[in-house]
Design a protein around this motif. Structure first.
Motif, PDB file in Angstrom:
ATOM      1  N   LYS A   5       0.521  -1.380  -0.012  1.00  0.00           N
ATOM      2  CA  LYS A   5      -0.099  -0.054  -0.097  1.00  0.00           C
ATOM      3  C   LYS A   5       0.836   1.042  -0.179  1.00  0.00           C
ATOM      4  CE  LYS A   5      -3.575   2.410   2.631  1.00  0.00           C
ATOM      5  NZ  LYS A   5      -2.867   3.859   2.177  1.00  0.00           N
ATOM      6  N   LYS A   6       1.978   1.146   0.878  1.00  0.00           N
ATOM      7  CA  LYS A   6       2.707   2.375   0.848  1.00  0.00           C
ATOM      8  C   LYS A   6       3.469   2.688  -0.355  1.00  0.00           C
ATOM      9  CE  LYS A   6       6.289   4.569   3.711  1.00  0.00           C
ATOM     10  NZ  LYS A   6       7.449   4.288   4.797  1.00  0.00           N
ATOM     11  N   ASP A   7       4.078   1.473  -0.864  1.00  0.00           N
ATOM     12  CA  ASP A   7       4.664   1.620  -2.165  1.00  0.00           C
ATOM     13  C   ASP A   7       3.703   2.126  -3.239  1.00  0.00           C
ATOM     14  OD1 ASP A   7       6.978   0.938  -3.910  1.00  0.00           O
ATOM     15  OD2 ASP A   7       5.425  -0.631  -4.857  1.00  0.00           O
ATOM     16  N   THR A   8       2.372   1.775  -3.357  1.00  0.00           N
ATOM     17  CA  THR A   8       1.340   2.452  -4.342  1.00  0.00           C
ATOM     18  C   THR A   8       1.328   3.986  -4.138  1.00  0.00           C
ATOM     19  OG1 THR A   8       0.546   0.130  -4.619  1.00  0.00           O
ATOM     20  CG2 THR A   8      -0.784   2.063  -5.328  1.00  0.00           C
ATOM     21  N   ASP A   9       1.101   4.093  -2.867  1.00  0.00           N
ATOM     22  CA  ASP A   9       0.951   5.575  -2.440  1.00  0.00           C
ATOM     23  C   ASP A   9       1.945   6.314  -2.995  1.00  0.00           C
ATOM     24  OD1 ASP A   9      -1.382   4.870  -1.029  1.00  0.00           O
ATOM     25  OD2 ASP A   9      -0.360   5.305   0.761  1.00  0.00           O
ATOM     26  N   LEU A  10       3.425   6.089  -2.805  1.00  0.00           N
ATOM     27  CA  LEU A  10       4.462   6.685  -3.316  1.00  0.00           C
ATOM     28  C   LEU A  10       4.401   6.974  -4.680  1.00  0.00           C
ATOM     29  CD1 LEU A  10       7.273   5.274  -0.532  1.00  0.00           C
ATOM     30  CD2 LEU A  10       6.027   7.542  -0.712  1.00  0.00           C
ATOM     31  N   LYS A  11       4.064   5.805  -5.531  1.00  0.00           N
ATOM     32  CA  LYS A  11       4.043   5.894  -6.824  1.00  0.00           C
ATOM     33  C   LYS A  11       3.320   6.888  -7.325  1.00  0.00           C
ATOM     34  CE  LYS A  11       5.536   1.028  -7.963  1.00  0.00           C
ATOM     35  NZ  LYS A  11       5.289  -0.202  -8.388  1.00  0.00           N
ATOM     36  N   VAL A  28      -4.588  17.233 -15.931  1.00  0.00           N
ATOM     37  CA  VAL A  28      -4.268  15.747 -15.562  1.00  0.00           C
ATOM     38  C   VAL A  28      -5.490  14.978 -15.247  1.00  0.00           C
ATOM     39  CG1 VAL A  28      -2.786  14.542 -14.032  1.00  0.00           C
ATOM     40  CG2 VAL A  28      -1.774  16.605 -14.732  1.00  0.00           C
ATOM     41  N   SER A  29      -5.462  13.797 -15.714  1.00  0.00           N
ATOM     42  CA  SER A  29      -6.528  13.068 -15.362  1.00  0.00           C
ATOM     43  C   SER A  29      -6.389  11.846 -14.530  1.00  0.00           C
ATOM     44  CB  SER A  29      -7.292  12.494 -16.877  1.00  0.00           C
ATOM     45  OG  SER A  29      -6.298  11.578 -17.486  1.00  0.00           O
ATOM     46  N   VAL A  30      -7.254  11.325 -14.015  1.00  0.00           N
ATOM     47  CA  VAL A  30      -6.970  10.018 -13.082  1.00  0.00           C
ATOM     48  C   VAL A  30      -6.051   9.025 -13.843  1.00  0.00           C
ATOM     49  CG1 VAL A  30      -7.906   8.208 -11.877  1.00  0.00           C
ATOM     50  CG2 VAL A  30      -8.783  10.304 -11.441  1.00  0.00           C
ATOM     51  N   GLY A  35      -1.605   5.720 -15.046  1.00  0.00           N
ATOM     52  CA  GLY A  35      -0.652   5.372 -16.002  1.00  0.00           C
ATOM     53  C   GLY A  35       0.703   5.668 -15.903  1.00  0.00           C
ATOM     54  N   ALA A  36       1.189   6.705 -15.388  1.00  0.00           N
ATOM     55  CA  ALA A  36       2.653   7.363 -15.246  1.00  0.00           C
ATOM     56  C   ALA A  36       3.060   6.713 -13.934  1.00  0.00           C
ATOM     57  CB  ALA A  36       2.400   8.668 -14.872  1.00  0.00           C
ATOM     58  N   ALA A  37       2.208   6.180 -13.147  1.00  0.00           N
ATOM     59  CA  ALA A  37       2.624   5.632 -11.911  1.00  0.00           C
ATOM     60  C   ALA A  37       2.771   3.979 -12.080  1.00  0.00           C
ATOM     61  CB  ALA A  37       1.620   5.617 -10.782  1.00  0.00           C
ATOM     62  N   GLY A  38       2.227   3.483 -13.087  1.00  0.00           N
ATOM     63  CA  GLY A  38       2.326   2.094 -13.444  1.00  0.00           C
ATOM     64  C   GLY A  38       1.168   1.240 -12.495  1.00  0.00           C
ATOM     65  N   VAL A  39       0.293   1.801 -12.261  1.00  0.00           N
ATOM     66  CA  VAL A  39      -0.632   0.877 -11.294  1.00  0.00           C
ATOM     67  C   VAL A  39      -2.023   0.696 -11.896  1.00  0.00           C
ATOM     68  CG1 VAL A  39       0.609   1.709  -9.205  1.00  0.00           C
ATOM     69  CG2 VAL A  39      -1.382   2.921 -10.019  1.00  0.00           C
ATOM     70  N   ASN A  40      -3.045  -0.002 -11.541  1.00  0.00           N
ATOM     71  CA  ASN A  40      -4.257   0.094 -12.050  1.00  0.00           C
ATOM     72  C   ASN A  40      -5.119   1.443 -11.781  1.00  0.00           C
ATOM     73  OD1 ASN A  40      -6.272  -0.348  -9.788  1.00  0.00           O
ATOM     74  ND2 ASN A  40      -5.064  -2.210  -9.588  1.00  0.00           N
ATOM     75  N   LEU A  41      -6.101   1.421 -12.804  1.00  0.00           N
ATOM     76  CA  LEU A  41      -6.976   2.681 -12.791  1.00  0.00           C
ATOM     77  C   LEU A  41      -7.968   3.007 -11.460  1.00  0.00           C
ATOM     78  CD1 LEU A  41      -7.945   5.222 -14.505  1.00  0.00           C
ATOM     79  CD2 LEU A  41      -9.791   3.395 -15.280  1.00  0.00           C
ATOM     80  N   GLY A  42      -8.117   1.917 -10.746  1.00  0.00           N
ATOM     81  CA  GLY A  42      -8.753   2.056  -9.555  1.00  0.00           C
ATOM     82  C   GLY A  42      -7.695   2.429  -8.421  1.00  0.00           C
ATOM     83  N   SER A  43      -6.610   2.257  -8.469  1.00  0.00           N
ATOM     84  CA  SER A  43      -5.814   2.468  -7.336  1.00  0.00           C
ATOM     85  C   SER A  43      -6.018   3.819  -6.838  1.00  0.00           C
ATOM     86  CB  SER A  43      -4.293   2.232  -7.770  1.00  0.00           C
ATOM     87  OG  SER A  43      -4.207   1.033  -8.011  1.00  0.00           O
ATOM     88  N   PHE A  48      -6.627   7.185  -2.239  1.00  0.00           N
ATOM     89  CA  PHE A  48      -6.724   8.723  -2.010  1.00  0.00           C
ATOM     90  C   PHE A  48      -8.235   9.241  -2.052  1.00  0.00           C
ATOM     91  CE2 PHE A  48      -2.262   8.286  -3.070  1.00  0.00           C
ATOM     92  CZ  PHE A  48      -1.755   8.963  -2.063  1.00  0.00           C
ATOM     93  N   GLY A  49      -9.022   8.284  -2.643  1.00  0.00           N
ATOM     94  CA  GLY A  49     -10.467   8.904  -2.630  1.00  0.00           C
ATOM     95  C   GLY A  49     -10.642   9.366  -3.918  1.00  0.00           C
ATOM     96  N   THR A  50     -10.077  10.735  -4.164  1.00  0.00           N
ATOM     97  CA  THR A  50     -10.306  11.618  -5.319  1.00  0.00           C
ATOM     98  C   THR A  50      -8.916  12.102  -5.780  1.00  0.00           C
ATOM     99  OG1 THR A  50     -10.873  13.548  -4.164  1.00  0.00           O
ATOM    100  CG2 THR A  50     -12.722  11.921  -4.746  1.00  0.00           C
ATOM    101  N   LYS A  51      -8.771  12.505  -7.143  1.00  0.00           N
ATOM    102  CA  LYS A  51      -7.919  13.389  -7.572  1.00  0.00           C
ATOM    103  C   LYS A  51      -7.793  14.697  -6.676  1.00  0.00           C
ATOM    104  CE  LYS A  51      -7.965  16.049 -11.382  1.00  0.00           C
ATOM    105  NZ  LYS A  51      -7.883  16.567 -12.635  1.00  0.00           N
ATOM    106  N   GLU A  52      -8.605  15.174  -6.441  1.00  0.00           N
ATOM    107  CA  GLU A  52      -8.763  16.451  -5.366  1.00  0.00           C
ATOM    108  C   GLU A  52      -7.909  16.304  -4.300  1.00  0.00           C
ATOM    109  OE1 GLU A  52     -12.017  17.027  -8.358  1.00  0.00           O
ATOM    110  OE2 GLU A  52     -11.346  15.592  -7.341  1.00  0.00           O
ATOM    111  N   LYS A  53      -8.129  14.991  -3.798  1.00  0.00           N
ATOM    112  CA  LYS A  53      -7.616  14.761  -2.235  1.00  0.00           C
ATOM    113  C   LYS A  53      -6.051  14.390  -2.431  1.00  0.00           C
ATOM    114  CE  LYS A  53     -11.674  13.203   0.118  1.00  0.00           C
ATOM    115  NZ  LYS A  53     -12.723  11.930   0.632  1.00  0.00           N
ATOM    116  N   LEU A  54      -5.730  13.771  -3.747  1.00  0.00           N
ATOM    117  CA  LEU A  54      -4.297  13.712  -4.016  1.00  0.00           C
ATOM    118  C   LEU A  54      -3.724  14.987  -4.091  1.00  0.00           C
ATOM    119  CD1 LEU A  54      -2.106  11.720  -4.361  1.00  0.00           C
ATOM    120  CD2 LEU A  54      -2.721  11.517  -6.803  1.00  0.00           C
TER     121      LEU A  54
END
Length: 212
Positions: A5-11, A28-30, A35-43, A48-54
């Motif tokens: 989870k921490k690794d995905t957060d950091l990515k 910038v879109s979700v 895609g840039a982080a190399g994780v699935n779309l729902g991550s 983080f909940g939303t792009k705004e919260k991130l």
């Protein structure tokens, strides 16, 4: 599991920070971030909940050092003019050279700041109060004349804010590029010269022109 989870957060944070710095929040879109982080779309939604919260989490974290720098400068043994010089240079260097992501913060403020964390607004007001504290010291010690302190605070930081917002539109560096340190120092010196001494000619020069 926690490590994953921490690794995905950091990515997600690293990818979003770079993209927001380059394109701003609305550019910038979700899908771009995941895609840039190399994780699935729902991550992003899961972590983080939303792009705004991130975005808010990134801006909040990156803004904290500005308050720490301000407190250190206010509490130093330097003269009030030296403190103002150090404050402006530290502020400009951090945003223009060290953390280009914070240029997006200023753009968001122009749009009303609804996507910014509460801590950002608190940071801005605290920054202004620290400026006022320094100027009050300077007035008491005879370095500065009495002025409208609240307006002066907005003008002092406003010189850099205008530069941060508009120069990339006219210049070649663009939103994402960190400015070279010598360039930032030159901009700060020019701003401080205008703020602390003004652009009016010395009285003796004015008197000479009148005689002519």
């Amino acid at each position: 599991m926690k490590s994953d989870k921490k690794d995905t957060d950091l990515k997600l944070i690293a990818a979003a920070e770079k993209l927001f710095a380059e394109r701003g929040f609305d550019g910038v879109s979700v899908r771009d971030i995941t895609g840039a982080a190399g994780v699935n779309l729902g991550s992003l939604t899961y972590h983080f909940g939303t792009k705004e919260k991130l975005f808010a989490a990134i801006i909040s974290k990156k803004s904290e050092p500005l308050v720490q720098m301000g407190r250190r400068i206010v509490n130093s043994r330097k003269t009030p003019p030296e403190k103002l010089s150090e404050m402006m240079e530290a502020y400009a260097m951090y945003i223009l050279h060290d953390e280009p992501i914070l240029k997006a913060l200023f753009a968001e403020m122009l749009l009303g700041g609804t996507r910014l964390p509460k801590s950002t607004n608190e940071m801005v007001m605290l920054r202004n109060r620290m400026f006022i504290e320094i100027v009050k010291q300077g007035i008491k010690q005879g370095y500065f004349r009495k002025i409208d302190l609240e307006s002066a605070a907005w003008n002092f930081f406003g010189m850099m804010a205008a530069y941060i917002l508009y120069e990339p539109l006219a210049g070649k560096a663009g939103r994402k590029a960190p400015y070279p340190k010598p360039y930032v120092k030159r901009v700060v010196r020019a701003a401080l010269d205008v703020f602390l001494t003004g652009i009016a000619a010395p009285k003796q020069e004015t008197a000479k022109r009148k005689k002519k």
